[in-house]
Write a protein that holds these residues in place. Structure first.
Motif, PDB file in Angstrom:
ATOM      1  N   UNK A  71       0.838  -1.195   0.000  1.00 14.72           N
ATOM      2  CA  UNK A  71       0.000   0.000   0.000  1.00 14.72           C
ATOM      3  C   UNK A  71       0.872   1.243   0.000  1.00 14.72           C
ATOM      4  N   UNK A  72       0.363   2.271  -0.641  1.00 21.26           N
ATOM      5  CA  UNK A  72       0.993   3.590  -0.632  1.00 21.26           C
ATOM      6  C   UNK A  72       0.166   4.439   0.322  1.00 21.26           C
ATOM      7  N   UNK A  73       0.780   4.878   1.419  1.00 17.71           N
ATOM      8  CA  UNK A  73       0.069   5.618   2.457  1.00 17.71           C
ATOM      9  C   UNK A  73       0.718   6.977   2.696  1.00 17.71           C
ATOM     10  N   UNK A  74      -0.124   7.978   2.921  1.00 15.09           N
ATOM     11  CA  UNK A  74       0.350   9.284   3.344  1.00 15.09           C
ATOM     12  C   UNK A  74      -0.173   9.514   4.750  1.00 15.09           C
ATOM     13  N   UNK A  75       0.726   9.792   5.681  1.00 12.56           N
ATOM     14  CA  UNK A  75       0.359  10.004   7.085  1.00 12.56           C
ATOM     15  C   UNK A  75      -0.058  11.454   7.280  1.00 12.56           C
ATOM     16  N   UNK A  76      -1.334  11.671   7.658  1.00 13.26           N
ATOM     17  CA  UNK A  76      -1.880  13.022   7.735  1.00 13.26           C
ATOM     18  C   UNK A  76      -2.580  13.266   9.069  1.00 13.26           C
ATOM     19  N   UNK A  77      -2.890  14.540   9.300  1.00 14.13           N
ATOM     20  CA  UNK A  77      -3.700  14.915  10.456  1.00 14.13           C
ATOM     21  C   UNK A  77      -5.155  14.538  10.162  1.00 14.13           C
ATOM     22  N   UNK A  78      -5.963  14.314  11.195  1.00 17.19           N
ATOM     23  CA  UNK A  78      -7.333  13.827  10.991  1.00 17.19           C
ATOM     24  C   UNK A  78      -8.145  14.624   9.970  1.00 17.19           C
ATOM     25  N   UNK A  80      -7.328  15.903   7.256  1.00 18.98           N
ATOM     26  CA  UNK A  80      -6.910  15.634   5.887  1.00 18.98           C
ATOM     27  C   UNK A  80      -7.079  14.167   5.477  1.00 18.98           C
ATOM     28  N   UNK A  81      -7.563  13.341   6.387  1.00 18.87           N
ATOM     29  CA  UNK A  81      -7.667  11.908   6.119  1.00 18.87           C
ATOM     30  C   UNK A  81      -8.671  11.621   5.000  1.00 18.87           C
ATOM     31  N   UNK A  82      -8.291  10.692   4.114  1.00 17.88           N
ATOM     32  CA  UNK A  82      -9.156  10.238   3.034  1.00 17.88           C
ATOM     33  C   UNK A  82      -8.660   8.852   2.645  1.00 17.88           C
ATOM     34  N   UNK A  83      -9.323   7.832   3.154  1.00 20.57           N
ATOM     35  CA  UNK A  83      -8.880   6.455   2.964  1.00 20.57           C
ATOM     36  C   UNK A  83      -8.758   6.100   1.481  1.00 20.57           C
ATOM     37  N   UNK A  84      -9.726   6.552   0.670  1.00 22.15           N
ATOM     38  CA  UNK A  84      -9.707   6.235  -0.762  1.00 22.15           C
ATOM     39  C   UNK A  84      -8.476   6.788  -1.467  1.00 22.15           C
ATOM     40  N   UNK A  85      -7.920   7.864  -0.954  1.00 20.88           N
ATOM     41  CA  UNK A  85      -6.712   8.468  -1.533  1.00 20.88           C
ATOM     42  C   UNK A  85      -5.442   7.988  -0.829  1.00 20.88           C
ATOM     43  N   UNK A  86      -5.573   7.071   0.133  1.00 22.29           N
ATOM     44  CA  UNK A  86      -4.419   6.568   0.862  1.00 22.29           C
ATOM     45  C   UNK A  86      -3.908   7.522   1.927  1.00 22.29           C
ATOM     46  N   UNK A  87      -4.724   8.522   2.282  1.00 23.48           N
ATOM     47  CA  UNK A  87      -4.335   9.489   3.312  1.00 23.48           C
ATOM     48  C   UNK A  87      -4.857   8.983   4.655  1.00 23.48           C
ATOM     49  N   UNK A  88      -3.930   8.507   5.465  1.00 24.77           N
ATOM     50  CA  UNK A  88      -4.267   7.838   6.717  1.00 24.77           C
ATOM     51  C   UNK A  88      -4.054   8.776   7.897  1.00 24.77           C
ATOM     52  N   UNK A  89      -5.081   8.899   8.721  1.00 26.67           N
ATOM     53  CA  UNK A  89      -5.010   9.756   9.903  1.00 26.67           C
ATOM     54  C   UNK A  89      -4.004   9.215  10.910  1.00 26.67           C
ATOM     55  N   UNK A  90      -3.302  10.118  11.540  1.00 22.35           N
ATOM     56  CA  UNK A  90      -2.404   9.750  12.631  1.00 22.35           C
ATOM     57  C   UNK A  90      -3.179   9.109  13.778  1.00 22.35           C
ATOM     58  N   UNK A  91      -4.487   9.339  13.854  1.00 23.30           N
ATOM     59  CA  UNK A  91      -5.301   8.742  14.911  1.00 23.30           C
ATOM     60  C   UNK A  91      -5.871   7.380  14.525  1.00 23.30           C
ATOM     61  N   UNK A  92      -5.584   6.908  13.308  1.00 20.27           N
ATOM     62  CA  UNK A  92      -5.946   5.540  12.920  1.00 20.27           C
ATOM     63  C   UNK A  92      -4.863   4.601  13.438  1.00 20.27           C
ATOM     64  N   UNK A  93      -5.215   3.368  13.775  1.00 16.84           N
ATOM     65  CA  UNK A  93      -4.186   2.447  14.288  1.00 16.84           C
ATOM     66  C   UNK A  93      -2.963   2.323  13.390  1.00 16.84           C
ATOM     67  N   UNK A  94      -3.158   2.232  12.090  1.00 17.26           N
ATOM     68  CA  UNK A  94      -2.012   2.106  11.189  1.00 17.26           C
ATOM     69  C   UNK A  94      -1.210   3.404  11.152  1.00 17.26           C
ATOM     70  N   UNK A  95      -1.867   4.540  11.317  1.00 24.42           N
ATOM     71  CA  UNK A  95      -1.171   5.822  11.351  1.00 24.42           C
ATOM     72  C   UNK A  95      -0.229   5.922  12.530  1.00 24.42           C
ATOM     73  N   UNK A  96      -0.739   5.558  13.694  1.00 21.34           N
ATOM     74  CA  UNK A  96       0.104   5.562  14.897  1.00 21.34           C
ATOM     75  C   UNK A  96       1.246   4.565  14.730  1.00 21.34           C
ATOM     76  N   UNK A  97       0.942   3.425  14.113  1.00 21.57           N
ATOM     77  CA  UNK A  97       1.944   2.361  13.970  1.00 21.57           C
ATOM     78  C   UNK A  97       3.137   2.788  13.135  1.00 21.57           C
ATOM     79  N   UNK A  98       2.910   3.554  12.057  1.00 21.92           N
ATOM     80  CA  UNK A  98       4.023   3.856  11.146  1.00 21.92           C
ATOM     81  C   UNK A  98       4.770   5.139  11.488  1.00 21.92           C
ATOM     82  N   UNK A  99       4.213   5.982  12.337  1.00 20.39           N
ATOM     83  CA  UNK A  99       4.886   7.228  12.699  1.00 20.39           C
ATOM     84  C   UNK A  99       6.297   6.960  13.216  1.00 20.39           C
TER      85      UNK A  99
END
Length: 136
Positions: A71-78, A80-99
């Motif tokens: 997956x191609x993910x962009x780590x963003x603030x809540x 700006x999150x848009x799952x369909x665009x791969x923009x993952x919120x820092x408050x999502x479990x995967x967001x916290x995991x990759x920070x």
């Protein structure tokens, strides 16, 4: 999740994320507590000294999971999150995991449904600090 890889966070991201935690503290989100624990264990460094192979806020990375899905993910603030665009919120479990992870690092992470997923950072396509963008 007994062993966590070391992580780095820029001073700017650290301050912004602590402000985010304060702003949503009354919402009782489990990810907020997890994010706070991650920030407590992170090595905080100056933004202009951030190595280019570290996932920071607004970074875009290619990750693979334990099933081999890339997956191609962009780590963003809540906001700006848009799952369909791969923009993952820092408050999502995967967001916290990759920070704060670097290319090549892996982490096992518990999901809200009780399952666990292993994520490996394959590459970083964009990192604001490496691009000289210190205000994103």
């Amino acid at each position: 999740m007994s062993e966590f890889p070391s992580i780095m966070v820029s001073g700017l991201d650290y301050n912004r994320l602590m402000n985010l935690i304060d702003s949503v503290a009354n919402q009782n989100l489990p990810s907020v507590e997890t994010l706070e624990m991650e920030l407590e264990r992170a090595e905080v460094i100056d933004s202009d000294k951030m190595p280019a192979n570290i996932i920071t806020m607004n970074s875009t990375a290619v990750v693979t999971d334990s099933k081999g899905t890339e997956r191609r993910l962009t780590l963003v603030y809540p906001r700006d999150a848009n799952f369909d665009e791969g923009k993952i919120s820092i408050l999502a479990p995967v967001g916290v995991a990759i920070l704060g992870l670097s290319v090549g690092q892996s982490i096992n992470w518990a999901l809200p449904n009780g399952e666990s997923i292993k994520l490996k950072i394959q590459s970083i396509e964009f990192q604001p600090e490496a691009a000289g963008e210190f205000t994103l």
